[in-house]
Design a protein around this motif. Structure first.
Motif, short mmCIF file in Angstrom:
data_model
loop_
_atom_site.label_atom_id
_atom_site.label_comp_id
_atom_site.label_asym_id
_atom_site.label_seq_id
_atom_site.Cartn_x
_atom_site.Cartn_y
_atom_site.Cartn_z
N CYS A 1 1.00 -1.28 0.18
CA CYS A 1 0.44 0.09 0.20
C CYS A 1 0.68 1.06 0.26
CB CYS A 1 -0.77 0.01 1.66
SG CYS A 1 -2.36 -1.26 0.77
N ASP A 2 2.14 1.38 -0.51
CA ASP A 2 3.25 2.29 -0.34
C ASP A 2 2.73 2.65 0.72
OD1 ASP A 2 4.98 3.48 -1.05
OD2 ASP A 2 4.27 4.73 -2.39
N HIS A 3 2.84 2.28 2.35
CA HIS A 3 2.80 3.02 3.57
C HIS A 3 4.15 3.06 4.32
CE1 HIS A 3 -1.61 1.49 4.03
NE2 HIS A 3 -1.50 2.81 3.45
N PRO A 4 4.95 3.59 5.28
CA PRO A 4 6.44 4.12 5.60
C PRO A 4 5.90 2.69 6.66
CG PRO A 4 5.38 6.41 5.21
CD PRO A 4 4.38 5.60 5.18
N LEU A 5 7.83 2.43 6.55
CA LEU A 5 7.48 1.29 7.30
C LEU A 5 8.16 1.88 8.78
CD1 LEU A 5 7.54 -1.58 5.24
CD2 LEU A 5 5.53 -0.53 6.12
N PHE A 6 8.23 1.06 10.25
CA PHE A 6 9.12 1.36 11.30
C PHE A 6 8.92 0.01 11.80
CE2 PHE A 6 11.06 1.98 15.26
CZ PHE A 6 11.56 3.87 15.74
N LEU A 7 10.18 -0.76 11.90
CA LEU A 7 10.15 -2.18 12.60
C LEU A 7 12.14 -1.59 13.63
CD1 LEU A 7 9.75 -4.87 12.37
CD2 LEU A 7 11.93 -5.30 10.53
N ALA A 8 11.76 -2.09 14.36
CA ALA A 8 12.57 -2.70 15.89
C ALA A 8 12.22 -3.65 16.68
CB ALA A 8 11.50 -1.51 16.92
N SER A 9 13.42 -4.08 16.55
CA SER A 9 13.92 -5.46 16.95
C SER A 9 15.34 -5.66 17.79
CB SER A 9 13.53 -6.89 15.96
OG SER A 9 13.94 -7.99 17.39
N ARG A 10 15.16 -6.37 19.45
CA ARG A 10 16.52 -5.64 19.61
C ARG A 10 16.51 -7.52 20.10
NH1 ARG A 10 18.58 -1.84 22.35
NH2 ARG A 10 20.27 -3.54 23.71
N ASP A 11 15.72 -8.58 19.41
CA ASP A 11 16.49 -10.14 19.57
C ASP A 11 16.44 -10.78 18.08
OD1 ASP A 11 14.22 -9.82 21.52
OD2 ASP A 11 13.86 -12.08 21.58
N PHE A 12 15.91 -9.89 16.75
CA PHE A 12 16.69 -10.32 15.72
C PHE A 12 17.40 -8.97 14.36
CE2 PHE A 12 12.70 -10.69 14.67
CZ PHE A 12 11.64 -9.06 13.69
N LEU A 13 17.80 -8.76 14.02
CA LEU A 13 18.40 -8.26 12.83
C LEU A 13 17.52 -7.85 11.86
CD1 LEU A 13 22.35 -8.69 11.64
CD2 LEU A 13 21.17 -6.55 13.74
#
Lengths: 412, 268
Positions: free
Chosen positions: A109-121
């Protein structure tokens, strides 16, 4: 006096009805074809955003989670400005799939993404998001009906068709796409996406809030900065409005432990996790963004932590995988990979909350689809011990009755 | 509409109109609709009854009306505006007339993060943590201002336990509530409605619930069904207090209405 008042009210109602009738007639007289001359005063304040739909009940903007059956379960989509909390399954396998679908829907849908994690890269994870299935009927809004429909007995023709997959009956109104898990996004397509990854705090960041563990404050600061820079706040007026999709994986896991926190893991998480969700909700309510957060609830020894987290989120679901449990070999559940428990469906800008059709829900992962279905027992197609006993008892009874031997074509 | 809930719980009685009421929500139940019903009662219900008693047809906001100050902690102010609109109460127009004022803590927290200005003593929020002393002073000023123009005032606080989550200590919150109770004697015709979420597992929330229940004249408890979700029943609602007869009811939330009925009578 009361009667008089009632009569006056009735007269007023009648006058009001007559007035509205006159307005309708006027509208019909001045209309041009099917379009009336009356237009809504003022401009529509809610802009059209790709991949969204406006709720008919409360005018809330809804987006798809990437799993159409999940959208139907939570009320035809996720409201913008809300938090969906997912309590992870034991090995965290299926919660990762839901995050992948959520991000993949954002790419579609051409939405901006934000991904956060400390368990994997996150840089590795984002390369594994699936691509939409080509010629997907649910996205285009057409039912995939075969040319030669199956004929059924006339007496069942007018009966309502049983739909085990929630929302499959009105596939024409589907918001999301179906994705093929075997195909990953192409690197050039990923380069064109607007995405932000977070796993380690940057040096110049200043934490927001008075958290015991500074990682929560640093992540909140990064989200706040992204929302401000991308003009996702309600008061901002960007050229093209879009929705920021926040995906936070395994929040509160042992990898989130703070180096400066003297308390035990559970105490620190109990203090910081609900606070983080409260602050995040406060930020999201004032912006065009929504979050899907997974938490490893099975790792919390204190039961109050997850209850406080559920309270601070708008919707909460729990995944129970059959992997490693006794259900894995149970023939009753052989069609499914796990159960979906609805923990909370809170009201967002509305009075009545969405009530799903069934609470007994199970999920299964196919190659091209993650499906949530109503849990039902499989049909008994094989001969079982119970059936054999029934046959024996029938034989015994037949000896006494008018029935002939079992080999006979006639029963009497 | 909201009248069914108010009448069923007996909250339209004259003795309730200048008292303190605690609304406790248990489990994953949501009590925001109860607060919206209270707002409807204060802004529309009471004045309509008084007008009907005086032989007038249409209630008009006047000096005899009740003004409302709403402090929202868990839901946004927009949530209450939308919810009240479903119940036939336009808070936006009432706020323009001066009958309704709101303090949205979610917005205050969000603004405290986005603005980089130096915090002063008068700020309600410092880096996410609510300053209860400033909050009380601000609310008291607003209440006194409303009291100058209207006959009675109602202070409604939604989910006060969120102050605990934001970093306010139990002791500070108890003192804050105690000060609010003190306003009942300072401002005549003031009624106080405070809601809180109660979880038996969380000790601080359980203590806060017990404290509020003890400090209030009436208690309304909202809880989910023990057996899960139902299409006919949204949850369970019970009321108790000094002069009210205690009772338990089931409620159903419709798109624009709150239906009340006795347990087991949902299909009647």
């Amino acid at each position: 006096m009361v009667t008089k008042n009632k009569t006056t009210y009735n007269l007023l109602d009648a006058a009001h009805a007559a007035c509205s009738h006159t307005i309708n007639i006027m509208a019909a007289l001045t209309s041009d074809g099917n379009i009336t001359s009356f237009q809504r005063k003022g401009r529509n304040r809610i802009p059209y955003i790709q991949g969204t739909r406006q709720s008919v009940q409360n005018a809330q903007i809804l987006v798809s989670s990437g799993v159409p059956s999940l959208d139907h379960v939570v009320g035809n989509g996720l409201p913008v400005g809300s938090i969906l909390l997912i309590e992870e399954d034991t090995f965290g396998t299926f919660s990762k799939f839901i995050l992948k679908y959520f991000l993949a829907e954002g790419v579609a849908c051409d939405h901006p993404l934000f991904l956060a994690s400390r368990d994997f890269l996150p840089s590795t994870f984002i390369k594994q998001i699936p691509v939409p299935i080509k010629g997907d009927s649910s996205a285009s809004g057409q039912d995939s009906k075969s040319d030669d429909p199956m004929t059924i007995a006339w007496r069942y023709q007018n009966m309502r068709q049983v739909q085990s997959i929630p929302g499959s009956s009105n596939s024409g109104t589907h918001l999301g796409h179906n994705f093929d898990l075997t195909q990953f996004i192409l690197p050039e397509d990923l380069e064109n996406c607007d995405y932000t990854l977070w796993s380690e705090p940057e040096e110049n960041d200043t934490p927001l809030g008075n958290f015991c563990n500074p990682n929560y404050g640093l992540l909140l600061s990064k989200i706040q900065k992204k929302i401000a820079e991308g003009q996702f706040r309600v008061q901002d007026e960007p050229i093209k409005q879009s929705i920021l999709r926040l995906a936070i994986h395994s929040l509160g896991s042992p990898m989130w432990v703070g180096c400066s926190c003297d308390e035990s893991l559970d105490e620190g998480v109990k203090r910081d996790l609900p606070k983080f969700l409260l602050y995040l909700r406060a930020i999201l309510r004032e912006s065009y963004a929504l979050a899907v957060i997974t938490v490893p609830s099975h790792l919390f020894r204190d039961n109050s932590i997850i209850k406080l987290c559920e309270y601070q989120s708008d919707m909460a679901l729990r995944l129970e995988s059959f992997a490693g449990s006794s259900y894995e070999t149970n023939p009753v559940f052989k069609e499914y990979h796990g159960l979906l428990h609805i923990r909370k469906l809170g009201p967002v800008n509305t009075l009545a909350t969405h009530v799903p059709e069934s609470l007994d829900l199970a999920f299964k992962l196919r190659r091209k689809k993650f499906v949530i279905e109503k849990l039902h027992l499989p049909p008994e197609l094989q001969e079982s011990a119970q059936r054999e006993q029934d046959d024996i008892s029938t034989e015994k009874r037949s000896g006494m009755g008018c029935s002939s031997s079992p080999s006979s074509k006639l029963d009497f | 509409m909201a009248a069914a809930l108010i009448a069923a719980l007996g909250l339209d009685q004259p003795e309730v109109q200048s008292s303190s009421i605690a609304v406790l929500e248990k489990g994953n139940a949501d009590s925001s609709f109860v607060l919206s019903c209270f707002m409807w009662e204060c802004l529309v219900g009471r004045s309509a009854r008084e007008c009907r008693a005086n032989g007038l047809l249409l209630p008009r906001p006047s000096e005899t009306s009740t003004a409302v100050l709403l402090l929202t902690c868990h839901h946004s102010a927009a949530h209450y505006r939308n919810q009240s609109l479903k119940l036939g109460l336009n808070l936006t127009s009432l706020s323009q007339k001066g009958l309704f004022e709101e303090l949205d803590l979610m917005k205050i927290i969000s603004e405290s993060f986005s603005t980089l200005k130096e915090t002063s003593d008068e700020d309600l929020c410092r880096n996410g943590t609510i300053v209860v002393k400033s909050l009380f002073a601000s609310m008291r000023t607003k209440l006194l201002k409303l009291k100058e123009n209207f006959k009675s005032v109602c202070l409604i606080i939604g989910n006060v336990n969120d102050l605990l989550t934001s970093g306010v200590s139990n002791t500070q919150l108890f003192i804050f509530i105690n000060y609010l109770q003190g306003l009942l004697s300072e401002i005549t015709n003031l009624s106080l409605v405070i809601s809180t979420h109660v979880s038996d597992d969380a000790e601080s929330e359980r203590l806060l619930g017990a404290f509020l229940k003890n400090a209030s004249d009436f208690t309304v408890t909202v809880s989910a069904l023990q057996t899960g979700l139902s299409k006919d029943v949204s949850g369970c609602l019970s009321v108790g207090g000094l002069s009210l007869s205690s009772g338990t009811y089931h409620y159903r939330l419709l798109d624009r209405q709150v239906k009340m009925f006795s347990p087991g009578a949902s299909s009647v």
